[in-house]
Design a protein around this motif. Structure first.
Motif, PDB file in Angstrom:
ATOM      1  N   VAL A   1       0.833  -1.200   0.000  1.00 54.08           N
ATOM      2  CA  VAL A   1       0.000   0.000   0.000  1.00 54.08           C
ATOM      3  C   VAL A   1       0.868   1.251   0.000  1.00 54.08           C
ATOM      4  O   VAL A   1       0.673   2.164  -0.821  1.00 54.08           O
TER       5      VAL A   1
ATOM      6  N   ALA B   1      -6.990  -4.440   1.033  1.00 51.58           N
ATOM      7  CA  ALA B   1      -7.487  -3.512   2.041  1.00 51.58           C
ATOM      8  C   ALA B   1      -8.918  -3.826   2.457  1.00 51.58           C
ATOM      9  O   ALA B   1      -9.708  -4.327   1.670  1.00 51.58           O
TER      10      ALA B   1
ATOM     11  N   LEU C   1     -10.737   1.581   1.456  1.00 51.48           N
ATOM     12  CA  LEU C   1      -9.968   2.569   0.711  1.00 51.48           C
ATOM     13  C   LEU C   1     -10.857   3.789   0.575  1.00 51.48           C
ATOM     14  O   LEU C   1     -11.990   3.683   0.109  1.00 51.48           O
TER      15      LEU C   1
ATOM     16  N   VAL D   1      -6.269   4.082   3.816  1.00 53.72           N
ATOM     17  CA  VAL D   1      -6.397   2.643   3.610  1.00 53.72           C
ATOM     18  C   VAL D   1      -6.399   1.967   4.975  1.00 53.72           C
ATOM     19  O   VAL D   1      -5.547   2.260   5.808  1.00 53.72           O
TER      20      VAL D   1
ATOM     21  N   LEU E   1      -6.126  -1.655   6.873  1.00 51.04           N
ATOM     22  CA  LEU E   1      -5.755  -3.067   6.800  1.00 51.04           C
ATOM     23  C   LEU E   1      -6.112  -3.709   8.128  1.00 51.04           C
ATOM     24  O   LEU E   1      -5.827  -3.149   9.183  1.00 51.04           O
TER      25      LEU E   1
END
Length: 166
Positions: free
Chosen positions: A52, A117, A120, A133, A135
């Motif tokens: 990312v 992800a 986003l 983002v 995670l």
């Protein structure tokens, strides 16, 4: 016994850095991301987080004036079970999420990010834009591993910029 007011949750741990992204700086940034995730007990997210960060910072370099020395800000924020990554830059041009052309050398970064992800979000700001983002670490065993995760990935931005994808 400790009074309840002394046991308030700790604020999330964060990291923030302003810099001019260059191809040579990406290695150091990935190392820093790995170190912070390890320190926060989120080392299992390192491959996704590095992907990312590399994609977003490469986009700043390529599309938002990085070649002319424009600065951006990278921020990491620990959250329950995961990390939020935010890249802010001064360009008001919002990236488009589209299907890359088969033989194109570029255009796959946001599609790759969407693949790893949970969320986003592209947010216009007064000074440019933020790309956020999220995670999430998926536990391999225990009660948390048995929780059902949402099947859709959320993509958000200013109205009309993007919509919920599945």
């Amino acid at each position: 016994m400790t009074p309840a007011h002394d046991r308030l949750p700790l604020p999330p741990r964060t990291y923030q850095r302003a810099f001019t992204p260059t191809p040579h700086s990406l290695r150091d940034v990935r190392r820093t991301v790995r170190e912070y995730l390890d320190r926060w007990g989120l080392g299992d997210l390192t491959p996704e987080a590095c992907l990312v960060v590399t994609e977003l910072l490469s986009n700043v370099h390529k599309h938002a004036g990085g070649k002319e020395g424009a600065q951006c800000t990278l921020a990491l924020r620990e959250m329950p079970g995961g990390v939020e990554i935010v890249v802010s830059d001064s360009s008001s041009t919002l990236p488009e999420i589209k299907e890359p052309e088969l033989y194109s050398d570029s255009g796959r970064g946001l599609a790759l990010i969407l693949h790893v992800a949970r969320r986003l979000e592209i947010v216009p700001t007064d000074t440019g834009k933020d790309i956020r983002v999220v995670l999430i670490s998926v536990p391999s065993e225990g009660p948390a591993a048995e929780q059902e995760l949402p099947s859709q990935k959320q993509v958000g931005a200013a109205p009309g910029v993007s919509e919920l994808l599945h």
